[in-house]
Design a protein around this motif. Structure first.
Motif, PDB file in Angstrom:
ATOM      1  N   LYS A  54      -0.486   8.725  -3.580  1.00 17.03           N
ATOM      2  CA  LYS A  54      -1.643   7.830  -3.560  1.00 17.03           C
ATOM      3  C   LYS A  54      -1.286   6.602  -2.740  1.00 17.03           C
ATOM      4  O   LYS A  54      -0.272   5.959  -2.985  1.00 17.03           O
ATOM      5  N   ILE A  55      -2.146   6.286  -1.790  1.00 19.90           N
ATOM      6  CA  ILE A  55      -1.904   5.171  -0.880  1.00 19.90           C
ATOM      7  C   ILE A  55      -3.083   4.216  -0.939  1.00 19.90           C
ATOM      8  O   ILE A  55      -4.248   4.639  -0.919  1.00 19.90           O
ATOM      9  N   ILE A  56      -2.785   2.944  -1.012  1.00 18.91           N
ATOM     10  CA  ILE A  56      -3.811   1.903  -0.917  1.00 18.91           C
ATOM     11  C   ILE A  56      -3.588   1.179   0.405  1.00 18.91           C
ATOM     12  O   ILE A  56      -2.545   0.575   0.637  1.00 18.91           O
ATOM     13  N   LEU A  57      -4.597   1.251   1.266  1.00 19.60           N
ATOM     14  CA  LEU A  57      -4.503   0.705   2.625  1.00 19.60           C
ATOM     15  C   LEU A  57      -5.529  -0.406   2.789  1.00 19.60           C
ATOM     16  O   LEU A  57      -6.719  -0.205   2.529  1.00 19.60           O
ATOM     17  N   ASP A  58      -5.078  -1.563   3.222  1.00 25.72           N
ATOM     18  CA  ASP A  58      -5.956  -2.725   3.415  1.00 25.72           C
ATOM     19  C   ASP A  58      -6.151  -2.930   4.912  1.00 25.72           C
ATOM     20  O   ASP A  58      -5.182  -3.179   5.647  1.00 25.72           O
ATOM     21  N   VAL A  59      -7.408  -2.819   5.385  1.00 26.60           N
ATOM     22  CA  VAL A  59      -7.736  -2.933   6.809  1.00 26.60           C
ATOM     23  C   VAL A  59      -8.676  -4.108   6.992  1.00 26.60           C
ATOM     24  O   VAL A  59      -9.719  -4.196   6.336  1.00 26.60           O
ATOM     25  N   LYS A  60      -8.316  -5.025   7.874  1.00 28.46           N
ATOM     26  CA  LYS A  60      -9.136  -6.196   8.121  1.00 28.46           C
ATOM     27  C   LYS A  60     -10.210  -5.897   9.170  1.00 28.46           C
ATOM     28  O   LYS A  60     -10.023  -5.054  10.046  1.00 28.46           O
ATOM     29  N   ALA A  61     -11.336  -6.591   9.039  1.00 30.88           N
ATOM     30  CA  ALA A  61     -12.434  -6.427   9.994  1.00 30.88           C
ATOM     31  C   ALA A  61     -11.984  -6.929  11.377  1.00 30.88           C
ATOM     32  O   ALA A  61     -11.150  -7.850  11.483  1.00 30.88           O
ATOM     33  N   THR A  88     -11.581   6.928  -1.219  1.00 40.28           N
ATOM     34  CA  THR A  88     -12.593   5.991  -1.706  1.00 40.28           C
ATOM     35  C   THR A  88     -12.322   4.635  -1.064  1.00 40.28           C
ATOM     36  O   THR A  88     -11.179   4.312  -0.725  1.00 40.28           O
ATOM     37  N   GLN A  89     -13.387   3.870  -0.892  1.00 42.34           N
ATOM     38  CA  GLN A  89     -13.227   2.593  -0.207  1.00 42.34           C
ATOM     39  C   GLN A  89     -14.089   1.526  -0.860  1.00 42.34           C
ATOM     40  O   GLN A  89     -15.105   1.817  -1.497  1.00 42.34           O
ATOM     41  N   SER A  90     -13.640   0.294  -0.717  1.00 41.62           N
ATOM     42  CA  SER A  90     -14.378  -0.856  -1.225  1.00 41.62           C
ATOM     43  C   SER A  90     -14.341  -1.946  -0.157  1.00 41.62           C
ATOM     44  O   SER A  90     -13.266  -2.290   0.354  1.00 41.62           O
ATOM     45  N   ALA A  91     -15.521  -2.451   0.200  1.00 44.15           N
ATOM     46  CA  ALA A  91     -15.633  -3.432   1.286  1.00 44.15           C
ATOM     47  C   ALA A  91     -15.653  -4.852   0.738  1.00 44.15           C
ATOM     48  O   ALA A  91     -16.074  -5.107  -0.394  1.00 44.15           O
ATOM     49  N   SER A  92     -15.173  -5.787   1.538  1.00 37.09           N
ATOM     50  CA  SER A  92     -15.195  -7.212   1.228  1.00 37.09           C
ATOM     51  C   SER A  92     -15.419  -7.982   2.531  1.00 37.09           C
ATOM     52  O   SER A  92     -15.560  -7.394   3.604  1.00 37.09           O
ATOM     53  N   LYS A  93     -15.438  -9.303   2.441  1.00 33.10           N
ATOM     54  CA  LYS A  93     -15.646 -10.112   3.637  1.00 33.10           C
ATOM     55  C   LYS A  93     -14.470  -9.985   4.607  1.00 33.10           C
ATOM     56  O   LYS A  93     -14.658 -10.044   5.822  1.00 33.10           O
ATOM     57  N   GLY A  95     -12.453  -7.312   4.949  1.00 34.67           N
ATOM     58  CA  GLY A  95     -12.316  -5.985   5.536  1.00 34.67           C
ATOM     59  C   GLY A  95     -12.608  -4.911   4.517  1.00 34.67           C
ATOM     60  O   GLY A  95     -13.461  -5.068   3.641  1.00 34.67           O
ATOM     61  N   ILE A  96     -11.874  -3.801   4.628  1.00 35.66           N
ATOM     62  CA  ILE A  96     -12.101  -2.646   3.773  1.00 35.66           C
ATOM     63  C   ILE A  96     -10.757  -2.222   3.167  1.00 35.66           C
ATOM     64  O   ILE A  96      -9.739  -2.193   3.854  1.00 35.66           O
ATOM     65  N   GLN A  97     -10.794  -1.882   1.880  1.00 37.48           N
ATOM     66  CA  GLN A  97      -9.604  -1.342   1.215  1.00 37.48           C
ATOM     67  C   GLN A  97      -9.849   0.136   0.933  1.00 37.48           C
ATOM     68  O   GLN A  97     -10.843   0.519   0.311  1.00 37.48           O
ATOM     69  N   TYR A  98      -8.922   0.983   1.379  1.00 36.75           N
ATOM     70  CA  TYR A  98      -9.027   2.428   1.242  1.00 36.75           C
ATOM     71  C   TYR A  98      -8.024   2.920   0.191  1.00 36.75           C
ATOM     72  O   TYR A  98      -6.859   2.517   0.198  1.00 36.75           O
ATOM     73  N   ASN A  99      -8.502   3.790  -0.688  1.00 37.13           N
ATOM     74  CA  ASN A  99      -7.651   4.471  -1.656  1.00 37.13           C
ATOM     75  C   ASN A  99      -7.594   5.940  -1.253  1.00 37.13           C
ATOM     76  O   ASN A  99      -8.594   6.666  -1.362  1.00 37.13           O
ATOM     77  N   ILE A 100      -6.448   6.374  -0.781  1.00 40.78           N
ATOM     78  CA  ILE A 100      -6.280   7.720  -0.238  1.00 40.78           C
ATOM     79  C   ILE A 100      -5.431   8.527  -1.212  1.00 40.78           C
ATOM     80  O   ILE A 100      -4.330   8.121  -1.580  1.00 40.78           O
ATOM     81  N   ASP A 101      -5.976   9.666  -1.642  1.00 39.08           N
ATOM     82  CA  ASP A 101      -5.291  10.540  -2.584  1.00 39.08           C
ATOM     83  C   ASP A 101      -4.971  11.843  -1.872  1.00 39.08           C
ATOM     84  O   ASP A 101      -5.876  12.585  -1.470  1.00 39.08           O
ATOM     85  N   LEU A 102      -3.677  12.139  -1.703  1.00 38.95           N
ATOM     86  CA  LEU A 102      -3.216  13.351  -1.024  1.00 38.95           C
ATOM     87  C   LEU A 102      -2.509  14.239  -2.036  1.00 38.95           C
ATOM     88  O   LEU A 102      -1.642  13.779  -2.781  1.00 38.95           O
ATOM     89  N   ARG A 103      -2.869  15.519  -2.041  1.00 34.21           N
ATOM     90  CA  ARG A 103      -2.228  16.473  -2.939  1.00 34.21           C
ATOM     91  C   ARG A 103      -1.669  17.630  -2.121  1.00 34.21           C
ATOM     92  O   ARG A 103      -2.389  18.247  -1.334  1.00 34.21           O
ATOM     93  N   TYR A 104      -0.387  17.891  -2.350  1.00 38.16           N
ATOM     94  CA  TYR A 104       0.315  18.935  -1.619  1.00 38.16           C
ATOM     95  C   TYR A 104       0.771  20.012  -2.601  1.00 38.16           C
ATOM     96  O   TYR A 104       1.088  19.720  -3.764  1.00 38.16           O
ATOM     97  N   GLN A 105       0.800  21.257  -2.112  1.00 41.76           N
ATOM     98  CA  GLN A 105       1.307  22.373  -2.911  1.00 41.76           C
ATOM     99  C   GLN A 105       2.446  23.038  -2.156  1.00 41.76           C
ATOM    100  O   GLN A 105       2.381  23.236  -0.938  1.00 41.76           O
ATOM    101  N   VAL A 106       3.489  23.388  -2.912  1.00 39.89           N
ATOM    102  CA  VAL A 106       4.703  23.920  -2.309  1.00 39.89           C
ATOM    103  C   VAL A 106       4.603  25.438  -2.191  1.00 39.89           C
ATOM    104  O   VAL A 106       4.309  26.129  -3.171  1.00 39.89           O
TER     105      VAL A 106
END
Length: 305
Positions: A54-61, A88-93, A95-106
């Motif tokens: 799970k990654i939380i990425l903060d991107v500025k406008a 999933t993402q949530s916007a603010s003044k 920029g935008i914060q992204y919550n990225i959920d990656l699932r891998y199978q072996v």
């Protein structure tokens, strides 16, 4: 001329390095990985196990995450397949914060413990004056095979199945019976102490009858006289004849269970004489309340409680 070309190459190289530095600085300032949550366990991973990042990425406008360049579901890297991706993402003044959920199978067929890894990912950003990207490093883990190398016949390596050891429940049954008996006796005791009905033995004594009668009497002058009469009748029934105040010592000697209420009994006879033969000094409601309490306590003494 030759020196001029050399100077041009040097300047171009410096310009390229400068642009790379600017781009790197822009990448750090315009986009940032807030947190990365890797799988809790990095060893004893077996075939078919699902690992999540799970990654939380903060991107500025004005930048935003390029969804077209995200890793595709079903892509394999070194026997590790991306089985699911959700964002999933949530916007603010800012920029935008992204919550990225990656699932891998072996998925691997190796027969010896090996070091595998969840692949590194690159998240591209668009919308700004220049293209930027954020890199997620690979995450390594130990893979453990289900069967050792060279095992050809599984039947020869199977173990006998045994029934689970039975637990002796007899002592628990005995305890349950004892506790159930104690519970029943306790409940019967509570009913015996507090109930006013006649359907249990030893519950129809003289003061038990008087207490039931008092509960039904009206709170008026006639009710007070009847209550006093019922109480005297209960004393007379136990005494075997009419009981007067000067005979209380004889009554208490014959019935020692009532000795602890000697003062209350003497007070009752005094109240009775005042109510029946002298000027009344106590209110009707208070007199009835006192008689109810006294009759209940006499009933309990009668029952040996």
């Amino acid at each position: 001329m030759k020196n001029f070309k050399t100077k041009c190459y040097v300047l171009l190289g410096m310009f390229a390095i400068f642009n790379g530095a600017i781009a790197q600085e822009s990448e750090i300032s315009e986009a940032k990985i807030i947190s990365v949550i890797n799988p809790l366990q990095s060893h004893n991973i077996q075939v078919g196990d699902v690992l999540s990042r799970k990654i939380i990425l903060d991107v500025k406008a004005p930048y935003q995450l390029s969804l077209q360049t995200l890793p595709m579901k079903g892509v394999r890297h070194d026997d590790v397949e991306l089985s699911q991706i959700s964002i999933t993402q949530s916007a603010s003044k800012e920029g935008i914060q992204y919550n990225i959920d990656l699932r891998y199978q072996v998925f691997t067929a190796v027969f010896v413990p090996s070091v595998l890894q969840l692949p590194a990912e690159k998240f591209a950003l668009t919308g700004g004056p220049q293209a930027l990207s954020v890199n997620l490093p690979a995450w390594k883990f130990w893979f453990s095979p289900l069967a050792p190398k060279g095992m050809t016949k599984a039947r020869e390596n199977m173990h006998m199945q045994f029934k689970p050891t039975q637990i002796d429940l007899q002592q628990h049954k005995n305890k349950l019976i004892v506790f159930t008996g104690i519970l029943i006796v306790g409940l019967l005791g509570l009913v015996y102490i507090n109930a006013d009905k006649r359907w249990l033995p030893f519950m129809n004594g003289a003061f038990a009858k008087a207490h039931r009668k008092l509960k039904k009497l009206p709170k008026n002058a006639e009710g007070e006289k009847q209550a006093l009469s019922d109480m005297h009748q209960a004393f007379n029934q136990l005494h075997g004849s009419n009981l007067f105040a000067n005979e209380l010592n004889i009554f208490l000697t014959k019935h020692p269970a009532f000795v602890k209420l000697t003062k209350e009994i003497e007070a009752f006879f005094e109240q009775s004489n005042q109510a029946l033969f002298a000027q009344k000094t106590q209110s009707g409601d208070q007199l009835m309340a006192d008689l109810m309490v006294l009759s209940r306590r006499l009933r309990d003494c009668e029952r040996g409680v």
